[in-house]
Design an enzyme around this catalytic site. Structure first.
Site, PDB file in Angstrom:
ATOM      1  CB  SER A  10      13.079 -18.320  -2.823  1.00 21.10           C
ATOM      2  OG  SER A  10      13.074 -17.211  -1.972  1.00 21.10           O
ATOM      3  CE  LYS A  38      10.718 -14.700  -5.788  1.00 21.36           C
ATOM      4  NZ  LYS A  38       9.947 -15.720  -6.544  1.00 21.36           N
TER       5      LYS A  38
END
Length: 252
Positions: free
Chosen positions: A120, A138
């Site tokens: 992420s 994300k």
């Protein structure tokens, strides 16, 4: 991350769209680690291609213990200057690509009681102009990982997120970051992150030392998030994007 795991004895399959790059990277990883690395061509936006890549991996190695979901796309653009298709593309690569990878591999990780790492970022912890697409994508990955950890925990599957901050010698930093004039002492630990820092986080999360860690997000940023500010002049960068074009690579 893959190299770090391989240096601890794992074999690996690496997935990407371009077979020539995959083949060369697999060769380099095998030579660097002494372990087997096979290329498996697939586009994460195409579920059937991922399933074929997984089938080849099972045929080669017999099992899958660990999965790194790391596909990503990025560029710099304001909401006003971004097309619907551009936003959709990043969501498809990052969030849908992660979902598709999970769907293709989950039966095998249930069998091995394995673990996922999803790559992420820290961009969505604070509002980051020019990064709405990646921030949304994300954030979705973080949520997906948490639900996966809860749903699959009873079957022995763990799921965690690694969220890198600024990492030197990466495509993202060289093309998308305005690092002009930035000094190492602007980072809490006195340096920018290294690729090895991210690899070390992956080795830890896949190891027995992390056997009771699941559903978590691990920032690897040296504390940078606590000091982060928008890198371009604000509010000029959002009111007049043309005025900061010279500061951005690639250009808007």
């Amino acid at each position: 991350m893959t190299e770090g795991i391989m240096r601890h004895g794992a074999s690996a399959a690496i997935v990407g769209r371009k077979l020539d790059r995959l083949t060369e990277s697999a060769k380099e990883l095998s030579q660097a680690t002494g372990q087997t690395c096979m290329p498996a061509q697939a586009d994460v936006r195409q579920p059937h291609q991922l399933k074929e890549a997984v089938a080849k991996t099972i045929e080669k190695f017999g099992r899958i213990d660990f999965v790194i979901c790391g596909a990503a796309g990025n560029f710099l653009a304001t909401i006003d200057g971004m097309s619907e298709n551009a936003f959709k593309t990043v969501m498809e690569i990052d969030t849908m690509g992660t979902f598709n990878t999970i769907k293709a591999t989950l039966p095998h990780l249930r069998a091995s009681r394995g673990a996922y790492i999803h790559v992420s970022t820290t961009l969505h912890y604070k509002a980051t102009p020019y990064q709405v697409h990646v921030s949304a994508a994300k954030a979705g990955i973080d949520a997906l990982s948490a639900v996966l950890a809860v749903e699959e925990g009873p079957r022995g599957v763990r799921s965690n997120v690694v969220a890198p901050g600024p990492i030197g010698n990466t495509e993202g930093m060289s093309r998308l970051s305005n690092q002009a004039g930035r000094k190492d002492n602007s980072y809490p630990l006195g340096r920018i992150g290294h690729l090895q820092d991210v690899a070390n986080a992956a080795v830890f999360l896949f190891s027995d030392a992390a056997s009771y860690i699941s559903g978590q997000v691990l920032p690897v940023d040296g504390g940078w998030e606590h000091m982060r500010t928008f890198q371009l002049p604000y509010p000029e960068a959002v009111l007049d994007p043309d005025s900061v074009k010279h500061m951005i690579k690639p250009r808007l």
